[in-house]
Scaffold this active site. Structure first.
Site, PDB file in Angstrom:
ATOM      1  CG  ASP A 445      -2.206   0.733   1.051  1.00  0.00           C
ATOM      2  OD1 ASP A 445      -2.302   1.501   0.082  1.00  0.00           O
ATOM      3  OD2 ASP A 445      -3.114   0.584   1.891  1.00  0.00           O
ATOM      4  CG  ASP A 512      -9.472   2.335  -0.602  1.00  0.00           C
ATOM      5  OD1 ASP A 512      -9.017   1.216  -0.893  1.00  0.00           O
ATOM      6  OD2 ASP A 512      -8.890   3.124   0.169  1.00  0.00           O
TER       7      ASP A 512
HETATM    8  C1  DGJ Z   1      -5.878   1.896   1.763  1.00  0.00           C
HETATM    9  C2  DGJ Z   1      -6.199   0.690   0.935  1.00  0.00           C
HETATM   10  O1  DGJ Z   1      -6.640   1.070  -0.320  1.00  0.00           O
HETATM   11  C3  DGJ Z   1      -7.239  -0.145   1.665  1.00  0.00           C
HETATM   12  O2  DGJ Z   1      -7.614  -1.231   0.872  1.00  0.00           O
HETATM   13  C4  DGJ Z   1      -6.668  -0.598   2.985  1.00  0.00           C
HETATM   14  O3  DGJ Z   1      -5.592  -1.467   2.760  1.00  0.00           O
HETATM   15  C5  DGJ Z   1      -6.233   0.621   3.793  1.00  0.00           C
HETATM   16  N1  DGJ Z   1      -5.368   1.490   3.046  1.00  0.00           N
HETATM   17  C6  DGJ Z   1      -5.533   0.176   5.049  1.00  0.00           C
HETATM   18  O4  DGJ Z   1      -4.998   1.218   5.732  1.00  0.00           O
END
Ligand code: DGJ
Length: 709
Positions: A445, A512
């Site tokens: 991430d 997301d």
């Molecule tokens: C952002 C990501 O896009 C999410 O899927 C998740 O992993 C969160 N960060 C976790 O902090």
């Protein structure tokens, strides 16, 4: 194939030709478009040398459009004068730490020399026999005794004859990545750019230039700041440039050293489907590498939307029980398992077990594996929290100017990955996590942008690119060390979806935003440039956590089936009926996985709230279509769809997938020709009345060849 006749070079791909000429002492583009079968006759050349379509441009000439190159010499001037010195067929130039496409191809390398500046400029075109994508790389070599400063070095200049192109870009933000926009350019300069430190959710580096019957598209194998400009002039010409953004950029090339630009890729096709098809084939075959290339990807369960940070070992194990029961193959433990991370204020950098919470990460991973699932883990290795042991020990690892605390985003700072010591730390830390948990999958991430690009001793104009080189070096070391691990790139969702990251990680989390209707739109934008097998797509809860909108579990699955399927919700909240529905969805996905992940994708027409996509097997004997209605209009009787990519001479059986909320299944026979031309009416697209408050409706059609006509 590259052919030469006199001073004309014809670079052919399976369906396109690019013709370059050096006839008049400059390297100019005579033609770029559909395949020309006969040798090119250079009859249609413009008289005006200063406005011919050159392969690159530089400052100091009478062409006042944005140039490809602007280099400040040691005497302070920026007027370079590169003269063509050699053209050679042969090897691709070395890319150093930059990622690039790979494969057996042919390269044409043009060499220019500026006698006064003692600078050499190499420009190389590479083609592969199985794709229409043409790759362009370049290098500036300082052969002199004094250093020079590159103020701008775009990777590709594409000068096209004519104007009136529509520029199609994919823009957005967190939760709304890659939204399609069209801009018709009749005069001036259009800019598509990111200066956020990453390719960004704001403006993807992929873009298209469209006119009746012709579409040109480019992309950049790079994950940092980028800039694309499209400029028209009054000589009826259009220039596209793509490369590293020159905002704040300035790179010193010392005597004997060189600067390599990121690889740019371009394609011509008669329509947008052709562009998508070529870009997908190119990325799948020449960008994605390693064990996971062309290998079916596992169906995963991720706990993030189900628990966020608030989980216990028991909760994770009970989720894993249900994930195994529903048929998932991989369990991904997301954020919150390390340091003392209970929210997003702490622990980034402390990549060791939060034992009080996990009960021991290694044994937790083992316990998950014992349930028949593979284990995957989340990390965010480019970041540091001020509340972390790493920051206490190494505050100098953070990317921030000395004079201030540094602007935080999501309460965190970036690491200074331009620094070798920091790179080594990241490789060590991530290696330890993978070894300790025996992870089969890593979600990498990246949750903020650059606000204070700074590293001690690094010139500000070089910093952002040096960060990228540092990141790429870290990634190549890790990928080499763990060749079996499936890496998925993520950046607050799909904020770094680009061919650069895809050189290391075969998958990218698209967004997301998992709301079926909004996600559908994000995915359709994404799939114009990137293949389905690269796109993480999950089914989550309804009402959706981000949008609050409703959609059925079946439609959420239909939308997610466009990519690599996952589930991301609290499985404890599912009824038995929902759980068995998910079991059937996963079984269906697994049975059709090759087709869904690797079939040829076509976007179905999007008119009046209707849309969808179809994926077709290479031999066109099988296909799966998802048709959607993104609005419900009272009184509208019929919703009509035409399909794409089928074999017109084949008769297909078309069966609606059994879907909760719809009565039974329906099967009929129709020829590919009929299905692609005569509208297929689906008055039942909304399903039963229970569905009526949903924001998107869908049905999945399964097509199989029955006979030839
Ligand atoms: C952002 C990501 O896009 C999410 O899927 C998740 O992993 C969160 N960060 C976790 O902090």
């Amino acid at each position: 194939m590259i052919r030469k006749k006199g001073n004309v070079y014809k670079i052919d791909t399976p369906n396109t030709s690019l013709v370059l000429s050096t006839e008049r002492g400059v390297a100019e583009v005579l033609y770029y478009g559909k395949l020309l079968k006969a040798p090119f006759e250079p009859a249609a050349v413009t008289d005006d040398l200063s406005h011919c379509r050159k392969v690159f441009s530089e400052t100091g000439k009478t062409d006042f459009r944005e140039p490809q190159l602007r280099i400040e010499l040691s005497d302070g001037s920026v007027a370079t004068d590169f003269v063509l010195s050699r053209i050679k067929r042969g090897e691709r130039p070395s890319m150093g730490d930059l990622p690039a496409s790979y494969g057996e191809g042919e390269t044409l390398r043009l060499e220019f020399f500026d006698e006064y500046a003692r600078l050499r400029y190499y420009l190389a075109y590479t083609v592969y026999p199985d794709t229409d994508v043409i790759c362009v790389t370049s290098e500036i070599v300082n052969c002199g005794k004094k250093s020079v400063r590159i103020q701008k070095a775009a990777s590709l200049q594409l000068d096209l004859a004519g104007e009136g192109f529509t520029v199609v870009t994919y823009d957005g933000s967190w939760g709304a990545e890659r939204q399609r926009h069209e801009h018709t350019l009749v005069a001036g300069v259009f800019v598509n750019e990111s200066n956020a430190g990453s390719s960004s959710p704001f403006h993807n580096p992929f873009l298209m230039l469209k006119r009746e019957g012709e579409v040109y598209a480019t992309n950049l194998v790079y994950s940092g700041n980028h800039r694309e400009t499209v400029e028209t002039n009054s000589f009826l010409q259009t220039r596209l440039l793509t490369g590293i953004s020159d905002v704040g950029f300035c790179w010193e090339v010392l005597p004997g050293e060189s600067f390599v630009t990121p690889e740019a890729v371009m394609v011509y096709a008669p329509d947008e489907d052709g562009v998508a098809c070529q870009m997908h084939a190119f990325v799948s075959e020449h960008v994605i590498r390693g064990k996971w290339k062309r290998k079916e990807r596992p169906v995963l369960y991720n706990n993030w939307e189900g628990t966020t940070f608030a989980f216990t070992r028991e909760k994770i194990l009970s989720l894993a029980d249900r994930a195994a029961l529903m048929g998932a193959e991989l369990f991904v433990l997301d954020d919150g398992w390390f340091g003392h991370r209970d929210d997003d204020h702490s622990s980034l950098g402390d990549w060791f077990d939060y034992e009080a919470k996990t009960g021991g990460i290694a044994s937790l991973a083992d316990a998950i594996r014992a349930k028949g699932l593979k284990f995957g883990i989340w990390v965010e290795p480019e970041m540091i929290s001020e509340d972390s042991e790493l920051f206490a020990k190494h505050p100098e690892f953070a990317m921030k100017p000395l004079r201030k605390a540094g602007t935080k985003m999501r309460n965190q700072l970036l690491l200074n990955l331009a620094d070798k010591q920091v790179q080594n730390y990241v490789v060590r830390a991530v290696s330890h996590v993978i070894q300790e948990t025996k992870a089969a999958y890593v979600k990498w991430d990246y949750n903020r942008f650059f606000t204070d690009p700074y590293g001690k001793g690094i010139a500000s104009g070089e910093y952002c690119h040096r960060y990228m080189l540092g990141l790429y070096s870290v990634l190549s070391r890790l990928v080499e060390k763990f060749p079996s691990v499936l890496f998925e790139s993520c950046a607050s969702g799909g904020g770094r979806y680009d061919p650069g990251m895809l050189c290391f990680m075969p998958q990218t989390w698209a967004s997301d935003n998992t709301d079926a209707r909004e996600r559908y739109r994000i995915q359709q934008g994404t799939l114009q440039a990137y293949p389905k097998s690269t796109m993480g797509a999950h089914v989550s809860a309804s009402p959706n956590q981000q949008s609050g909108f409703l959609s059925t579990l079946e439609t959420r699955f239909n939308v997610a089936s466009a990519g690599v399927l996952g589930y991301e919700l609290d499985l404890a909240e599912l009824t038995d009926e929902e759980l068995s529905l998910i079991q059937r969805q996963i079984e269906f996905y697994q049975a059709n996985r090759e087709l869904l992940q690797f079939g040829t994708y076509y976007r179905l027409d999007e008119r009046s709230g209707l849309g969808g996509f179809i994926t077709v097997s290479p031999d066109r004997t099988k296909a799966i279509a998802v048709i959607t209605a993104n609005e419900r209009v009272t009184g509208r009787g019929g919703y009509a769809y035409t399909l794409k990519g089928l074999d017109p001479s084949v008769t297909y059986s078309v069966t609606t997938r059994e879907q909760q909320g719809y009565e039974g299944t329906e099967s009929f026979l129709a020829s590919g020709e009929t299905l692609m031309n005569a509208p297929l009416y689906r008055p039942d697209i909304m399903g039963d009345r229970e569905n009526r408050f949903n924001s998107i409706f869908s049905r999945m059609l399964v097509l199989k060849k029955v006979s030839m006509r």
